[in-house]
Design a protein around this motif. Sequence first.
Motif, PDB file in Angstrom:
ATOM      1  N   UNK A  75      45.749  58.831  62.859  1.00 47.47           N
ATOM      2  CA  UNK A  75      46.278  59.171  64.185  1.00 47.47           C
ATOM      3  C   UNK A  75      45.559  58.399  65.281  1.00 47.47           C
ATOM      4  N   UNK A  76      44.240  58.290  65.137  1.00 47.53           N
ATOM      5  CA  UNK A  76      43.467  57.531  66.119  1.00 47.53           C
ATOM      6  C   UNK A  76      43.836  56.050  66.079  1.00 47.53           C
ATOM      7  N   UNK A  77      44.177  55.555  64.881  1.00 48.71           N
ATOM      8  CA  UNK A  77      44.544  54.157  64.747  1.00 48.71           C
ATOM      9  C   UNK A  77      45.863  53.829  65.421  1.00 48.71           C
ATOM     10  N   UNK A  78      46.696  54.833  65.637  1.00 51.68           N
ATOM     11  CA  UNK A  78      47.979  54.603  66.316  1.00 51.68           C
ATOM     12  C   UNK A  78      47.928  55.119  67.752  1.00 51.68           C
ATOM     13  N   UNK A  79      47.970  56.437  67.916  1.00 58.23           N
ATOM     14  CA  UNK A  79      48.007  57.022  69.257  1.00 58.23           C
ATOM     15  C   UNK A  79      46.685  56.831  69.988  1.00 58.23           C
ATOM     16  N   UNK A  80      45.567  56.939  69.257  1.00 61.42           N
ATOM     17  CA  UNK A  80      44.263  56.778  69.891  1.00 61.42           C
ATOM     18  C   UNK A  80      44.076  55.388  70.467  1.00 61.42           C
ATOM     19  N   UNK A  81      44.447  54.374  69.672  1.00 67.75           N
ATOM     20  CA  UNK A  81      44.359  52.993  70.154  1.00 67.75           C
ATOM     21  C   UNK A  81      45.268  52.785  71.357  1.00 67.75           C
ATOM     22  N   UNK A  82      46.477  53.341  71.304  1.00 69.17           N
ATOM     23  CA  UNK A  82      47.405  53.207  72.427  1.00 69.17           C
ATOM     24  C   UNK A  82      46.814  53.812  73.700  1.00 69.17           C
ATOM     25  N   UNK A  83      46.221  54.989  73.585  1.00 70.85           N
ATOM     26  CA  UNK A  83      45.611  55.641  74.745  1.00 70.85           C
ATOM     27  C   UNK A  83      44.477  54.798  75.308  1.00 70.85           C
ATOM     28  N   UNK A  84      43.626  54.273  74.437  1.00 65.14           N
ATOM     29  CA  UNK A  84      42.489  53.465  74.892  1.00 65.14           C
ATOM     30  C   UNK A  84      42.961  52.193  75.584  1.00 65.14           C
ATOM     31  N   UNK A  85      43.960  51.536  75.007  1.00 64.95           N
ATOM     32  CA  UNK A  85      44.465  50.291  75.591  1.00 64.95           C
ATOM     33  C   UNK A  85      45.104  50.552  76.954  1.00 64.95           C
ATOM     34  N   UNK A  86      45.920  51.602  77.049  1.00 61.83           N
ATOM     35  CA  UNK A  86      46.577  51.913  78.322  1.00 61.83           C
ATOM     36  C   UNK A  86      45.571  52.303  79.400  1.00 61.83           C
ATOM     37  N   UNK A  87      44.501  52.978  79.001  1.00 62.72           N
ATOM     38  CA  UNK A  87      43.485  53.393  79.982  1.00 62.72           C
ATOM     39  C   UNK A  87      42.589  52.238  80.418  1.00 62.72           C
ATOM     40  N   UNK A  88      42.513  51.184  79.586  1.00 62.75           N
ATOM     41  CA  UNK A  88      41.602  50.070  79.882  1.00 62.75           C
ATOM     42  C   UNK A  88      42.312  48.812  80.347  1.00 62.75           C
TER      43      UNK A  88
END
Length: 259
Positions: A75-88
Amino acid sequence: MMQWVVLYRKEITEMIRNYKILWIPLVFILLGVMQPISSYYMPEILDNFGGLPEGAVIEMPLPTGAEVLMGVLSNYGMLGVLILVLSAMGTVSAERQNGVAGMVMSKPVPYSSYILSKWAGLVSITLLSLFLGYIASWYYTNLLIESVAAEQIFQSFGIYSLWLIFVVTLTLFFSTVMKGSGSVAFMTILVVAVISTVTSIMQNKLKWSPATLTGHTGHLLQSGELQSSFLPTFLLTVALIIVVLILTIQIFKHKEILE
């Protein structure tokens, strides 16, 4: 060094003001606890909402603790990465557009201090979010499924952290190279997806790829041991992070001089 500390404090302060320090960890905690809870209650969920014939009995074996935690990391590899990229995605590009970067660099601030403070801020929120979410998932896995050794948890946390640090480093790089935040997010996710896909297709030839860190994490959770190819993968990933950071600093310096 003092300049870097001041800039790093500025990054943390901004994260507090825009609530990133709150909502990103909360999202990771939510993603973390969903997996063990849904795994435990899946038979009841299917029974209530699956539209099965009356009297049908659902018998589903519980997954192991390692399998649940691997699902969390997926889950972190999909949604978690997406959240981190969008926030950064606007870390550098947004500040260059609104003039904040120009104001900061008008003072005697080294280019390296500016970029590395941004990177340290991104790494800090990434590690905090992953740690809180992973610990929450571990707690519910121990409570509902089965106990998983603390040593495996912290080792797998360290391995998977390196993959997410690699991702946010790429995000910072594209945020420096490109102007639009949307294009930064698109390029970062595209590159990460390409690396992951190519690595999965050519596992034998790309066994040292940073994308294999997720596989190393799963192997550690299941067997309690590290694979022989982990050390080369670790060293290559760290080297790539350093190279990308150096390129980011040089590109930012070049752009600022031209402007």
